[in-house]
Write an enzyme that holds these catalytic residues in place. Structure first.
Site, PDB file in Angstrom:
ATOM      1  N   LYS A 200       0.868  -1.175   0.000  1.00  0.00           N
ATOM      2  CA  LYS A 200       0.000   0.000   0.000  1.00  0.00           C
ATOM      3  C   LYS A 200       0.903   1.223   0.000  1.00  0.00           C
ATOM      4  O   LYS A 200       1.708   1.431   0.910  1.00  0.00           O
ATOM      5  CB  LYS A 200      -0.891  -0.007   1.241  1.00  0.00           C
ATOM      6  CG  LYS A 200      -1.759   1.232   1.335  1.00  0.00           C
ATOM      7  CD  LYS A 200      -2.758   1.130   2.455  1.00  0.00           C
ATOM      8  CE  LYS A 200      -3.591   2.390   2.536  1.00  0.00           C
ATOM      9  NZ  LYS A 200      -4.523   2.355   3.656  1.00  0.00           N
TER      10      LYS A 200
ATOM     11  N   LYS B 293      -2.149  -1.541  -3.924  1.00  0.00           N
ATOM     12  CA  LYS B 293      -3.011  -0.365  -3.859  1.00  0.00           C
ATOM     13  C   LYS B 293      -2.180   0.907  -3.887  1.00  0.00           C
ATOM     14  O   LYS B 293      -1.221   0.992  -3.123  1.00  0.00           O
ATOM     15  CB  LYS B 293      -3.818  -0.451  -2.567  1.00  0.00           C
ATOM     16  CG  LYS B 293      -4.617   0.777  -2.242  1.00  0.00           C
ATOM     17  CD  LYS B 293      -5.232   0.594  -0.898  1.00  0.00           C
ATOM     18  CE  LYS B 293      -5.967   1.867  -0.566  1.00  0.00           C
ATOM     19  NZ  LYS B 293      -6.530   1.855   0.720  1.00  0.00           N
TER      20      LYS B 293
HETATM   21  C1  PBG Z   1      -7.071   3.673   5.449  1.00  0.00           C
HETATM   22  C2  PBG Z   1      -7.512   3.398   4.053  1.00  0.00           C
HETATM   23  C3  PBG Z   1      -7.363   4.300   2.993  1.00  0.00           C
HETATM   24  C4  PBG Z   1      -7.946   3.709   1.889  1.00  0.00           C
HETATM   25  C5  PBG Z   1      -8.430   2.454   2.270  1.00  0.00           C
HETATM   26  N1  PBG Z   1      -8.130   2.275   3.633  1.00  0.00           N
HETATM   27  C6  PBG Z   1      -6.828   5.689   2.965  1.00  0.00           C
HETATM   28  C7  PBG Z   1      -5.536   5.998   3.546  1.00  0.00           C
HETATM   29  O1  PBG Z   1      -4.683   5.147   3.761  1.00  0.00           O
HETATM   30  O2  PBG Z   1      -5.343   7.174   3.833  1.00  0.00           O
HETATM   31  C8  PBG Z   1      -8.026   4.370   0.553  1.00  0.00           C
HETATM   32  C9  PBG Z   1      -9.027   3.860  -0.386  1.00  0.00           C
HETATM   33  C10 PBG Z   1      -9.333   4.778  -1.497  1.00  0.00           C
HETATM   34  O3  PBG Z   1      -8.700   5.838  -1.701  1.00  0.00           O
HETATM   35  O4  PBG Z   1     -10.251   4.435  -2.239  1.00  0.00           O
HETATM   36  N2  PBG Z   1      -6.667   2.618   6.186  1.00  0.00           N
END
Ligand code: PBG
Length: 331
Positions: free
Chosen positions: A201, A256
């Protein structure tokens, strides 16, 4: 004009008609590929629109259940849940994450009554519950502390699974969380529940609209999550994260965002035998919607091309805000 090149190979023969094109098509999108992320809040009233994500809403519990029933009828396999927590319940220590009255547990329980084959994926991270918006706990110096965060995440994961979640999905990027969650689930006799690890991520600017949706935005500038989320410059590090999550017991690994990381999806696909999920995030969705609203891009064609590219790169399943509408179109 009857010049004719004396060609043995003419690849255009396989593109001549729609029928031959559909026969030779290497990648196809199926309804089984798609998971819809859903936002919801604990209040009453109507579902709330999210300005930066046209067509996506913050559901009430009632509209969330209606939507899930409809998606189950359309043949969707799974949804991923994201609670929008009342700011009054947020604090430095994310205590509401493991409070029995957390609306997430109620939502999971209700959705699981719809059909046993309709899977609920519950996110495991603290950002919906922290006043500072980070996915982990902070020490006095303002640094995210890994191990106490992992302990809380494991408790949250067990409570999600006890409420009925089929899959828990740690999105926090702490070290060692997959192992801790696996151990905690097993100790609670929840061996049948899976872990979809957000393994790679990235610290991405594409999460902006999601933070609007959850109200996890603090101040005007984007939160800096670089001490736990990955540097967009790195791919070898993604392979390391995937390897560790695999060793720690992940059932599915996730990349992601998706569209800007197709090379990472491909590399991970080749490096692991686990199923690979890709998350086409909020900013990827918003970009396509915005350009289409301006009349600068064709909505359907751009959407489909973006999703096809993610599958072609090697994703076995895709979390996408387009999932529900695609299934409705294919009905
Ligand atoms: C937070 C989380 C995020 C997303 C999914 N879980 C945002 C972040 O890490 O700030 C993002 C998903 C998206 O942008 O569609 N744990």
């Amino acid at each position: 004009m009857n010049t004719s090149l004396n060609l043995l190979r003419r690849p255009r023969r396989n593109r001549h008609t729609a029928s031959i094109r559909s026969l030779v098509q290497e990648t196809k999108l199926h309804r089984e590929d798609f998971i819809q992320p859903l936002f919801f809040h604990g209040g009453g009233g109507e579902p709330q629109e999210i300005e930066s994500m046209p067509g996506i809403v913050r559901h009430t519990i009632i509209s969330l259940l209606e939507e899930c029933r409809s998606l189950a009828d359309l043949g969707m396999s799974a949804v991923a849940l994201f609670p929008c927590i009342d700011p009054a319940h947020k604090d430095e220590r994310a205590m509401h994450a493991v409070a029995s009255e957390n609306i997430l547990f109620r939502a999971i329980k209700e959705i699981k009554k719809i059909s046993p084959r309709f899977l609920v994926i519950a996110d495991v991270a603290l950002d919906p519950y922290t006043s500072h918006g980070h996915d982990g706990l902070l020490n006095e110096a303002g640094h995210i502390v890994n191990d106490p965060t992992v302990e809380l995440l494991a408790r949250l994961a067990v409570m999600e699974a006890e409420a009925g979640a089929d899959i828990v999905a740690p999105s926090d990027m702490m070290d060692g969380r997959v192992r801790a969650i696996r151990n905690a689930l097993d100790a609670a006799s929840l061996q049948d529940r899976g872990i979809m690890a957000y393994s790679a991520k990235y610290a991405s600017a594409y999460y902006g609209p999601f933070r609007d949706a959850l109200g996890s935005k603090v101040g005007d500038s984007p939160l800096d999550k670089k001490s736990y989320q990955m540097d967009p410059a790195n791919i070898r590090e993604a392979l390391l994260e995937v390897k560790l999550d695999e060793e720690e017991g992940a059932d599915i690994v996730m990349i992601k965002p998706a569209g800007a990381y197709l090379d990472v999806i491909r590399a991970v696909r080749e490096a692991t035998d686990l199923p690979v999920a890709a998350y086409q995030v909020s900013g990827e969705y918003a970009q396509i919607c915005a350009a289409a609203q301006l009349g600068w891009l064709d909505y359907d064609a751009t959407r489909n091309e973006a999703l096809l590219a993610i599958k072609r790169a090697g994703a076995s399943m895709i979390l996408s805000y387009f999932s529900a509408e695609l299934l409705r179109e294919w009905k």
